[in-house]
Design a protein around this motif. Structure first.
Motif, PDB file in Angstrom:
ATOM      1  N   GLY A  14       0.972  -1.124  -0.093  1.00 57.23           N
ATOM      2  CA  GLY A  14       0.015  -0.090   0.011  1.00 57.23           C
ATOM      3  C   GLY A  14       0.809   1.215   0.018  1.00 57.23           C
ATOM      4  N   ALA A  15       1.924   1.287   0.797  1.00 54.70           N
ATOM      5  CA  ALA A  15       2.892   2.387   0.811  1.00 54.70           C
ATOM      6  C   ALA A  15       3.535   2.617  -0.512  1.00 54.70           C
ATOM      7  CB  ALA A  15       3.899   2.291   1.994  1.00 54.70           C
ATOM      8  N   ALA A  16       3.943   1.393  -0.996  1.00 57.99           N
ATOM      9  CA  ALA A  16       4.612   1.516  -2.556  1.00 57.99           C
ATOM     10  C   ALA A  16       3.694   2.071  -3.447  1.00 57.99           C
ATOM     11  CB  ALA A  16       5.293   0.249  -2.799  1.00 57.99           C
ATOM     12  N   LEU A  17       2.515   1.545  -3.648  1.00 58.22           N
ATOM     13  CA  LEU A  17       1.503   2.143  -4.316  1.00 58.22           C
ATOM     14  C   LEU A  17       1.070   3.515  -4.132  1.00 58.22           C
ATOM     15  CD1 LEU A  17      -0.642   1.253  -6.667  1.00 58.22           C
ATOM     16  CD2 LEU A  17      -2.062   0.636  -5.064  1.00 58.22           C
ATOM     17  N   ALA A  18       1.031   4.119  -3.042  1.00 60.54           N
ATOM     18  CA  ALA A  18       0.691   5.560  -2.595  1.00 60.54           C
ATOM     19  C   ALA A  18       1.999   6.253  -2.974  1.00 60.54           C
ATOM     20  CB  ALA A  18       0.472   5.703  -1.305  1.00 60.54           C
ATOM     21  N   ILE A  19       3.062   5.863  -2.827  1.00 53.47           N
ATOM     22  CA  ILE A  19       4.389   6.777  -3.238  1.00 53.47           C
ATOM     23  C   ILE A  19       4.452   6.802  -4.738  1.00 53.47           C
ATOM     24  CG2 ILE A  19       6.939   6.612  -3.260  1.00 53.47           C
ATOM     25  CD1 ILE A  19       6.785   5.363  -0.614  1.00 53.47           C
ATOM     26  N   SER A  28       7.220  15.250  -6.510  1.00 48.78           N
ATOM     27  CA  SER A  28       7.525  15.632  -5.249  1.00 48.78           C
ATOM     28  C   SER A  28       7.924  14.740  -4.396  1.00 48.78           C
ATOM     29  CB  SER A  28       6.621  16.749  -4.590  1.00 48.78           C
ATOM     30  OG  SER A  28       6.982  17.085  -3.458  1.00 48.78           O
ATOM     31  N   ILE A  29       9.195  14.731  -3.846  1.00 47.37           N
ATOM     32  CA  ILE A  29       9.724  13.554  -2.953  1.00 47.37           C
ATOM     33  C   ILE A  29       9.074  13.796  -1.598  1.00 47.37           C
ATOM     34  CG2 ILE A  29      11.544  12.868  -1.601  1.00 47.37           C
ATOM     35  CD1 ILE A  29      13.177  13.303  -4.262  1.00 47.37           C
ATOM     36  N   LEU A  30       8.800  15.023  -1.232  1.00 44.42           N
ATOM     37  CA  LEU A  30       8.180  15.454   0.047  1.00 44.42           C
ATOM     38  C   LEU A  30       6.855  14.832   0.024  1.00 44.42           C
ATOM     39  CD1 LEU A  30       8.360  16.545   2.939  1.00 44.42           C
ATOM     40  CD2 LEU A  30       7.346  18.753   1.843  1.00 44.42           C
ATOM     41  N   TRP A  31       6.142  15.043  -1.025  1.00 39.43           N
ATOM     42  CA  TRP A  31       4.617  14.836  -0.877  1.00 39.43           C
ATOM     43  C   TRP A  31       4.545  13.127  -0.993  1.00 39.43           C
ATOM     44  CZ3 TRP A  31       0.691  16.989   0.934  1.00 39.43           C
ATOM     45  CH2 TRP A  31       0.700  18.426   0.889  1.00 39.43           C
ATOM     46  N   ALA A  32       5.545  12.514  -1.789  1.00 39.31           N
ATOM     47  CA  ALA A  32       5.619  11.091  -1.770  1.00 39.31           C
ATOM     48  C   ALA A  32       5.941  10.313  -0.499  1.00 39.31           C
ATOM     49  CB  ALA A  32       6.692  10.583  -2.843  1.00 39.31           C
ATOM     50  N   ILE A  33       6.728  10.928   0.329  1.00 35.21           N
ATOM     51  CA  ILE A  33       7.089  10.355   1.652  1.00 35.21           C
ATOM     52  C   ILE A  33       5.490  10.628   2.602  1.00 35.21           C
ATOM     53  CG2 ILE A  33       8.182  10.612   3.684  1.00 35.21           C
ATOM     54  CD1 ILE A  33      10.773  11.471   1.974  1.00 35.21           C
ATOM     55  N   ILE A  34       4.855  11.684   2.577  1.00 35.97           N
ATOM     56  CA  ILE A  34       3.683  11.907   3.457  1.00 35.97           C
ATOM     57  C   ILE A  34       2.700  11.039   2.916  1.00 35.97           C
ATOM     58  CG2 ILE A  34       2.048  13.652   3.727  1.00 35.97           C
ATOM     59  CD1 ILE A  34       4.342  15.761   3.618  1.00 35.97           C
ATOM     60  N   HIS A  35       2.397  10.926   1.501  1.00 39.74           N
ATOM     61  CA  HIS A  35       1.593  10.005   1.068  1.00 39.74           C
ATOM     62  C   HIS A  35       1.648   8.438   1.330  1.00 39.74           C
ATOM     63  CE1 HIS A  35       0.152  13.486  -1.704  1.00 39.74           C
ATOM     64  NE2 HIS A  35      -0.597  13.431  -0.620  1.00 39.74           N
ATOM     65  N   GLY A  36       3.153   8.096   1.292  1.00 34.57           N
ATOM     66  CA  GLY A  36       3.520   6.928   1.542  1.00 34.57           C
ATOM     67  C   GLY A  36       3.344   6.205   3.303  1.00 34.57           C
ATOM     68  N   CYS A  37       3.036   7.394   4.000  1.00 34.38           N
ATOM     69  CA  CYS A  37       2.925   7.295   5.388  1.00 34.38           C
ATOM     70  C   CYS A  37       1.457   6.987   5.356  1.00 34.38           C
ATOM     71  CB  CYS A  37       3.073   8.587   6.297  1.00 34.38           C
ATOM     72  SG  CYS A  37       5.062   8.698   6.456  1.00 34.38           S
ATOM     73  N   PHE A  38       0.470   7.404   4.845  1.00 32.28           N
ATOM     74  CA  PHE A  38      -0.684   7.316   4.965  1.00 32.28           C
ATOM     75  C   PHE A  38      -1.249   5.929   4.147  1.00 32.28           C
ATOM     76  CE2 PHE A  38      -0.731  12.067   5.849  1.00 32.28           C
ATOM     77  CZ  PHE A  38      -1.668  11.739   7.021  1.00 32.28           C
ATOM     78  N   SER A  39      -0.464   5.535   3.401  1.00 27.06           N
ATOM     79  CA  SER A  39      -0.347   4.441   2.308  1.00 27.06           C
ATOM     80  C   SER A  39      -2.037   4.183   1.921  1.00 27.06           C
ATOM     81  CB  SER A  39       0.084   2.938   3.219  1.00 27.06           C
ATOM     82  OG  SER A  39      -0.811   2.619   4.018  1.00 27.06           O
ATOM     83  N   TRP A  40      -2.520   3.207   2.116  1.00 28.32           N
ATOM     84  CA  TRP A  40      -4.061   2.905   1.817  1.00 28.32           C
ATOM     85  C   TRP A  40      -4.949   3.948   1.795  1.00 28.32           C
ATOM     86  CZ3 TRP A  40      -4.263  -0.798  -1.791  1.00 28.32           C
ATOM     87  CH2 TRP A  40      -3.499  -1.815  -1.629  1.00 28.32           C
ATOM     88  N   LEU A  41      -4.837   4.774   3.040  1.00 27.01           N
ATOM     89  CA  LEU A  41      -5.837   5.908   2.780  1.00 27.01           C
ATOM     90  C   LEU A  41      -5.825   6.730   1.612  1.00 27.01           C
ATOM     91  CD1 LEU A  41      -5.696   6.991   6.787  1.00 27.01           C
ATOM     92  CD2 LEU A  41      -7.566   5.769   5.494  1.00 27.01           C
TER      93      LEU A  41
END
Length: 50
Positions: A14-19, A28-41
């Protein structure tokens, strides 16, 4: 029954897919990291709003 561990270390699917989705949309790397933390959401949010 024995429990099987799919992922021991690292990020989950889920995190890999979100990233990946975040990077393709924002570049954006910053947004990718943030979205990776929220993963499936974030993946569900993206699917519902696109």
């Amino acid at each position: 029954m024995k429990n099987k561990t799919v992922v021991k270390n690292g990020i989950g699917f889920g995190a890999a897919l979100a990233i990946t989705i975040s990077w393709s949309v924002n570049h954006s790397i910053l947004w990718a990291i943030i979205h990776g933390c929220f993963s499936w959401l974030y993946v569900i949010y993206f699917a519902l709003t696109r």
